[in-house]
Design a protein around this motif. Sequence first.
Motif, short mmCIF file in Angstrom:
data_model
loop_
_atom_site.label_atom_id
_atom_site.label_comp_id
_atom_site.label_asym_id
_atom_site.label_seq_id
_atom_site.Cartn_x
_atom_site.Cartn_y
_atom_site.Cartn_z
N UNK A 124 10.29 0.01 -4.13
CA UNK A 124 9.75 -1.35 -4.27
C UNK A 124 9.22 -1.57 -5.68
N UNK A 125 8.66 -0.52 -6.28
CA UNK A 125 8.16 -0.64 -7.65
C UNK A 125 9.29 -0.94 -8.63
N UNK A 126 10.42 -0.24 -8.48
CA UNK A 126 11.57 -0.46 -9.36
C UNK A 126 12.07 -1.89 -9.24
N UNK A 127 12.23 -2.36 -8.00
CA UNK A 127 12.77 -3.70 -7.78
C UNK A 127 11.85 -4.78 -8.35
N UNK A 128 10.55 -4.63 -8.12
CA UNK A 128 9.62 -5.65 -8.55
C UNK A 128 9.57 -5.76 -10.07
N UNK A 129 9.45 -4.64 -10.75
CA UNK A 129 9.34 -4.69 -12.21
C UNK A 129 10.64 -5.18 -12.84
N UNK A 130 11.79 -4.79 -12.28
CA UNK A 130 13.07 -5.24 -12.82
C UNK A 130 13.24 -6.75 -12.66
N UNK A 131 12.87 -7.28 -11.48
CA UNK A 131 13.00 -8.72 -11.25
C UNK A 131 12.06 -9.52 -12.13
#
Length: 488
Positions: A124-131
């Motif tokens: 979830x951390x990867x997805x949030x920061x990328x978005x």
Amino acid sequence: MSGTLETDEELPLPERHRFLRRAALRRRKPRLRVTDVTVTPEPSVKRAVKATMLGNAMEWYDFGVYAYLAVTIGKVFFPSGSDTAQTLSSLATFAAAFLVRPLGGMFFGPLGDRIGRKKILALTMIMMSAATFAIGVLPTHAAVGLWAPALLVFFRMVQGFSTGGEYGGAATFIAEYAPDKRRGFFGSFLEFGTLIGYTLAAVLVTALQTFLSNEQMLSWGWRVPFMVAAPMGLVGLYLRLKLEETPAFQHLEEESGPADREEKVPFLQRFAGQWRAVAVCIALVAAYNVTDYVLLSYMPTYLEDTLGFSGTSGLMAIVVVMVILMALINLVGRLSDTVGRKPLLMTGSIGFLVLSMPAFMLIRTGTWPLVFAGLLILGMCLLCYLATMSAVLPALFPTALRYGALAIAFNVSVSLFGGTAPLAVEALVSATGNDLMPAFYMMLFAVVGIVAVANLKETAGKPLKGSPPSVATREEAVELVHAQHNRS
């Protein structure tokens, strides 16, 4: 006659008495042993809390940035129409992320119960920061027309989908690491991270609005806070990957073999069996998140658009209130371990019911000291929720489906009530011309909170459902075992 007796009715009276005594012994709670108690040293708990808190700060920094730039984003991506229409379009896009949060909860939550909390929280951390970073580099409406708002909505939905697995997992992670007697204190750090994220977003946006002209903000300044998300996300990811899985989840895996971990009963069927806990969770989250989003997300827009405050003045007032909440939140969390969660939650709910109207009457005066006083009153009421909710919600559900049940119930409630609160309140103010509508809205959900707390069981100092008792030292474990033996 079959080889076993279904009831004791077939036995003669003396044998029936012996049968009942044996049955009572089988039903008696087994004697607790020291090895049955989970001992988690404080350094391990602090590492888990730090990584989870900073990750949560990153998540809410992303949401805070969008909320505090709502007016600017409305002008960049929705240039046609009046200022009110632009703001409503921007807030509608803010709310769009909440439409997919339940889907994120349904996807990440049960997965976290199967493969572990740590892996899902890293994802979830990867997805949030990328978005968030992607929003910062989007072309504007002037460059690509309708593709700009379409892409903005898409990446907001990616944010919402990832956040659907964040809070439930983060709250579960800290709750399962924390000793039973200090779960309120350690759990309060999760919302401390929320406040850090919001404050960092507000400070950065305020600084940009102070040092850049309106033209510079509309041209490129609004992009900076979104682009900062990339390095922050990498730091949060690094810290989360270094953690071990929670003791409660490890215990669950040790107790069940690979075959047992396969879901013999579908998750949604087990989830439906928790309907009482789900109902209480949804009501608590509704009361908490409406007040949270109105105060911390919508209020800068309200102060700027409705009351005519400058964006910088409104944000600074919110920042000061959040700094005060950060200074007090761990003390209130510790207090909940002593006096219980219910008294504090009831205090916050009654506070919003009684004080929302006076607070907004102070805010609408437009005088900075009175505006600040009104915001601080609302902040003190919100503090009762912030400091206790992270310990209350995970305790509603058993370990085997805690992540999934909490993620789904939490995000359904947030999507229906919390995320739509800024849009609903702004629409009510625009439709009625009554700038006290936010107070009425908060009072309505304060009543929901009072009903939910009245139906909540006190969990302070008690083990989590489906988990063994948890303490900080072996000495505490020995004392706990001796105390139980003395009572039996």
